[in-house]
Motif scaffolding. Structure first.
Motif, short mmCIF file in Angstrom:
data_model
loop_
_atom_site.label_atom_id
_atom_site.label_comp_id
_atom_site.label_asym_id
_atom_site.label_seq_id
_atom_site.Cartn_x
_atom_site.Cartn_y
_atom_site.Cartn_z
N LEU A 9 12.15 6.48 -50.12
CA LEU A 9 10.90 5.75 -49.91
C LEU A 9 10.92 5.30 -48.45
N ARG A 10 10.10 5.94 -47.62
CA ARG A 10 10.08 5.65 -46.18
C ARG A 10 9.19 4.44 -45.90
N VAL A 11 9.72 3.54 -45.10
CA VAL A 11 8.97 2.39 -44.60
C VAL A 11 8.82 2.62 -43.11
N GLN A 12 7.58 2.90 -42.69
CA GLN A 12 7.35 3.25 -41.30
C GLN A 12 6.70 2.10 -40.55
N LEU A 13 7.21 1.84 -39.36
CA LEU A 13 6.70 0.78 -38.50
C LEU A 13 6.10 1.39 -37.25
N LEU A 14 5.05 0.75 -36.75
CA LEU A 14 4.46 1.17 -35.49
C LEU A 14 5.30 0.64 -34.34
N HIS A 15 5.30 1.38 -33.22
CA HIS A 15 6.02 0.91 -32.04
C HIS A 15 5.37 -0.36 -31.54
N GLN A 16 6.17 -1.22 -30.94
CA GLN A 16 5.71 -2.51 -30.44
C GLN A 16 5.24 -2.37 -28.99
N PRO A 17 4.45 -3.33 -28.53
CA PRO A 17 3.92 -3.24 -27.17
C PRO A 17 4.99 -3.32 -26.08
N GLN A 18 6.12 -3.93 -26.38
CA GLN A 18 7.19 -4.05 -25.40
C GLN A 18 8.41 -3.28 -25.89
N GLN A 19 9.01 -2.51 -25.00
CA GLN A 19 10.18 -1.70 -25.35
C GLN A 19 11.33 -2.56 -25.86
N VAL A 47 14.24 3.83 -46.59
CA VAL A 47 14.60 4.32 -45.27
C VAL A 47 13.57 3.76 -44.29
N TYR A 48 14.04 2.96 -43.35
CA TYR A 48 13.16 2.31 -42.37
C TYR A 48 13.17 3.12 -41.08
N GLU A 49 11.98 3.34 -40.50
CA GLU A 49 11.88 4.12 -39.28
C GLU A 49 10.59 3.80 -38.53
N PHE A 50 10.60 4.14 -37.25
CA PHE A 50 9.38 4.04 -36.47
C PHE A 50 8.54 5.30 -36.69
N VAL A 51 7.22 5.14 -36.61
CA VAL A 51 6.31 6.27 -36.72
C VAL A 51 6.41 7.07 -35.44
N SER A 52 6.54 8.38 -35.55
CA SER A 52 6.61 9.24 -34.37
C SER A 52 5.25 9.29 -33.67
N ASP A 53 5.31 9.44 -32.36
CA ASP A 53 4.07 9.55 -31.59
C ASP A 53 3.49 10.93 -31.69
#
Length: 53
Positions: A9-19, A47-53
């Motif tokens: 079960l993927r939990v996807q997060l958006l990238h944040q405005p600051q690196q 499984v936690y991950e950032f969303v790919s661009d």
């Protein structure tokens, strides 16, 4: 995003405005993924991950 065939079960997060925020969150996500926690009532591993661009 459930993927029952893979047992994930993927939990996807958006990238944040600051690196720096992304870097801090990546440490947290890595630690959470190492726990290999299953979603309650299922056999799906979180499984936690950032969303790919």
């Amino acid at each position: 995003m459930p993927a029952p065939q893979a047992g994930i079960l993927r939990v996807q997060l958006l990238h944040q405005p600051q690196q720096a925020l992304d870097e801090a969150l990546q440490h947290l996500l890595s630690a959470l993924n190492e726990t290999r926690t299953t979603y309650p009532g299922t056999r799906l591993r979180l499984v936690y991950e950032f969303v790919s661009d």
